[in-house]
Design a protein around this motif. Structure first.
Motif, short mmCIF file in Angstrom:
data_model
loop_
_atom_site.label_atom_id
_atom_site.label_comp_id
_atom_site.label_asym_id
_atom_site.label_seq_id
_atom_site.Cartn_x
_atom_site.Cartn_y
_atom_site.Cartn_z
N PRO A 87 0.81 -1.23 0.00
CA PRO A 87 0.00 0.00 0.00
C PRO A 87 0.84 1.28 0.00
CG PRO A 87 -0.90 -1.60 1.53
CD PRO A 87 0.41 -2.15 1.08
N VAL A 88 2.05 1.21 0.51
CA VAL A 88 2.92 2.39 0.49
C VAL A 88 3.42 2.66 -0.92
CG1 VAL A 88 5.07 3.38 1.37
CG2 VAL A 88 3.58 2.05 2.89
N LEU A 259 -1.98 22.14 -5.44
CA LEU A 259 -1.78 20.73 -5.74
C LEU A 259 -0.32 20.33 -5.71
CD1 LEU A 259 -4.38 20.34 -8.65
CD2 LEU A 259 -4.60 19.54 -6.29
N GLY A 260 0.58 21.24 -6.09
CA GLY A 260 2.00 20.95 -5.98
C GLY A 260 2.43 20.79 -4.53
N TRP A 261 1.91 21.66 -3.66
CA TRP A 261 2.20 21.53 -2.23
C TRP A 261 1.62 20.22 -1.70
CZ3 TRP A 261 -1.03 20.95 1.97
CH2 TRP A 261 -0.41 21.04 3.23
N LEU A 262 0.44 19.83 -2.16
CA LEU A 262 -0.16 18.56 -1.72
C LEU A 262 0.72 17.38 -2.11
CD1 LEU A 262 -2.59 17.16 -0.43
CD2 LEU A 262 -3.67 17.11 -2.70
N LEU A 263 1.35 17.44 -3.27
CA LEU A 263 2.30 16.41 -3.67
C LEU A 263 3.45 16.31 -2.69
CD1 LEU A 263 2.66 16.95 -7.53
CD2 LEU A 263 1.97 14.83 -6.43
N SER A 264 4.07 17.46 -2.41
CA SER A 264 5.23 17.48 -1.51
C SER A 264 4.86 17.06 -0.09
CB SER A 264 5.84 18.89 -1.51
OG SER A 264 6.95 18.95 -0.63
N ASP A 265 3.74 17.58 0.41
CA ASP A 265 3.32 17.25 1.77
C ASP A 265 2.97 15.76 1.89
OD1 ASP A 265 2.38 18.26 4.49
OD2 ASP A 265 0.56 17.30 3.73
N SER A 266 2.33 15.19 0.88
CA SER A 266 1.98 13.78 0.92
C SER A 266 3.24 12.91 0.91
CB SER A 266 1.08 13.43 -0.28
OG SER A 266 -0.09 14.21 -0.26
N GLN A 267 4.24 13.31 0.14
CA GLN A 267 5.49 12.56 0.13
C GLN A 267 6.16 12.60 1.51
OE1 GLN A 267 8.56 14.32 -2.19
NE2 GLN A 267 9.85 12.48 -2.21
N ASN A 268 6.20 13.77 2.12
CA ASN A 268 6.86 13.90 3.42
C ASN A 268 6.14 13.11 4.51
OD1 ASN A 268 8.73 15.63 2.25
ND2 ASN A 268 7.55 17.47 2.76
N GLY A 270 4.30 10.34 3.96
CA GLY A 270 4.07 8.96 3.57
C GLY A 270 2.66 8.66 3.11
N ARG A 271 1.92 9.66 2.66
CA ARG A 271 0.54 9.47 2.18
C ARG A 271 0.55 9.30 0.66
NH1 ARG A 271 -3.78 10.61 5.47
NH2 ARG A 271 -4.85 9.56 3.73
N THR A 272 0.88 8.08 0.23
CA THR A 272 0.94 7.82 -1.21
C THR A 272 -0.42 7.96 -1.86
OG1 THR A 272 2.64 6.19 -0.64
CG2 THR A 272 1.94 6.25 -2.92
N ASP A 273 -1.48 7.68 -1.11
CA ASP A 273 -2.83 7.80 -1.67
C ASP A 273 -3.13 9.24 -2.06
OD1 ASP A 273 -2.73 8.58 0.96
OD2 ASP A 273 -4.59 7.58 1.55
N ARG A 274 -2.75 10.18 -1.18
CA ARG A 274 -2.96 11.59 -1.52
C ARG A 274 -2.02 12.05 -2.62
NH1 ARG A 274 -4.07 14.86 4.18
NH2 ARG A 274 -5.94 13.67 4.78
#
Length: 305
Positions: A87-88, A259-268, A270-274
Motif C-alpha cells: 500500500p505504500v 496541488l504541488g504543495w499537496l504532492l510534496s506534503d503527501s510525500q513527506n 508517507g501518504r501515497t494515496d494523496r
C-alpha cells in the motif's frame, strides 16, 4: 480469275474482329470495376467511413479516448488486489478515492484546486500576452530579431527550477513569485510559435494588405495574425501545458497550498494515496483546460482562417 476473298470482305472481317475485342475489353473493365466496388463495400473505404463515423462526433471520440484510462484503472486495481505492490508503493483505487473524499469533506481539496487553477490562469495570461507581443515584434522586425533573438534563446535554455531561488530572493514566497514563474513557463512556447509563423507568412498576402492601405499594427491585426492563427493556438496549448509544469515546480518549493504543495506534503508524510490523488487531479484539470482552449481554437480558426 476472281480472288477468293475480296478486300471489302477483309475490311469488314477486320472491323468485326476489332469490335469483338472492344466488347471483350469493355466487359473485362466493367467486371473489374464491379469487383473493385465490391472490395470497397466489404473492406477498406467502407470500414474507414465507419471509423470516421465513430470518431467524427465529440461523443464518439470521448468514448474512444476513455478506453485506455479505463483499462489502466482496471490493471491498477488488479495489481493491488493481487498484492503485487505494498500500500505504500501503490495504494488501491479505493484508497485514493477515499483520500479524495476525506480532503473534500473538510474543504481543503477544493482550496488546493482553486489556488492552483488561479495561479495557472494568471501566469498563463501574462506569459501568453508577452509571448504574443514579443514574438510579433521579433517576427516582423529584422532589427529586433538581430538584437533580441540571441538573448531570448539563451533565457529559454534556463531550467525552471533555476529561477526559483532568484524569484524568492526578489519577490519573497508569496503569490508574485509563483505567478511569475508560471508566466515564464507560458511565455516561451507562444513566443516561439508566433515568431516562427510570422517569419513564414506569405509575402504576397502582406503585399495585398498593404495595397489596401494596411500598415503597422493594423496590418498585423488584420492580415498577419489571422494568417498564423493555427500556429498561435498551437503555441497557446503548449504554453498552457508548460504553465502547469512550472506551477508544480513553484508549489513544490515555496508554497503552503495548491496541488504541488499537496504532492510534496503527501510525500513527506508517507501518504501515497494523496500523492497519487494530486497527480490524477493535475492530469484531469490540465486536460480540461486544454479541451476548453481547443474549443476556443476551433471557433477562432472558423472565424479567421
Amino acid at each position: 480469275m476472281s480472288p477468293l476473298v475480296s478486300p471489302e470482305h477483309l475490311t469488314s472481317a477486320s472491323q468485326r474482329a476489332d469490335e469483338a475485342v472492344g466488347r471483350r475489353n469493355r466487359g473485362a473493365t466493367t467486371a473489374g470495376r464491379g469487383s473493385g466496388s465490391g472490395t470497397r463495400a466489404g473492406g477498406g473505404p467502407a470500414t474507414e467511413r465507419g471509423t470516421r463515423g465513430v470518431l467524427g462526433t465529440p461523443g464518439g471520440r470521448a468514448v474512444v479516448g476513455l478506453l485506455l484510462p479505463v483499462v489502466l484503472v482496471i490493471a491498477w486495481w488488479a495489481a493491488t488486489a493481487a498484492g503485487l505492490f505494498s500500500p505504500v508503493q501503490l495504494p488501491s483505487p479505493a484508497s485514493v478515492i477515499s483520500a479524495g473524499i476525506d480532503l473534500a469533506a473538510d474543504g481543503s481539496l477544493w482550496h488546493h484546486i482553486a489556488i492552483s487553477v488561479q495561479r495557472v490562469l494568471l501566469g498563463f495570461a501574462i506569459g501568453g500576452v508577452l509571448g504574443l507581443v514579443i514574438g510579433s515584434i521579433l517576427g516582423l522586425s529584422t532589427w529586433a530579431d538581430a538584437v533580441l533573438a540571441p538573448l531570448v534563446g539563451a533565457i529559454r535554455a534556463v531550467p525552471s527550477l533555476a529561477w526559483v531561488p532568484l524569484l524568492i530572493l526578489w519577490m519573497g514566497i508569496g503569490e508574485d513569485s509563483k505567478i511569475t514563474l508560471v508566466a515564464i513557463g507560458a511565455f516561451f512556447p507562444i513566443f516561439t510559435n508566433v515568431y516562427a509563423a510570422l517569419k513564414h507568412v506569405d509575402p504576397h498576402l502582406v503585399e495585398a494588405g498593404r495595397a489596401f492601405g494596411y500598415h503597422g499594427l493594423r496590418l498585423l491585426r488584420t492580415v498577419q495574425l489571422p494568417a498564423v492563427v493555427p500556429s498561435v493556438f498551437s503555441g497557446l496549448r503548449l504554453a498552457l501545458a508548460q504553465a502547469w509544469l512550472f506551477l508544480v515546480a513553484a508549489e513544490l518549493i515555496a508554497s503552503s497550498m495548491g496541488l504541488g504543495w499537496l504532492l510534496s506534503d503527501s510525500q513527506n508524510n508517507g501518504r501515497t494515496d494523496r500523492l497519487i490523488l494530486a497527480i490524477i487531479l493535475l492530469a484531469v484539470i490540465g486536460k480540461l483546460t486544454d479541451a476548453i482552449l481547443g474549443l476556443v481554437e476551433q471557433r477562432a480558426i472558423r472565424r479567421w482562417s
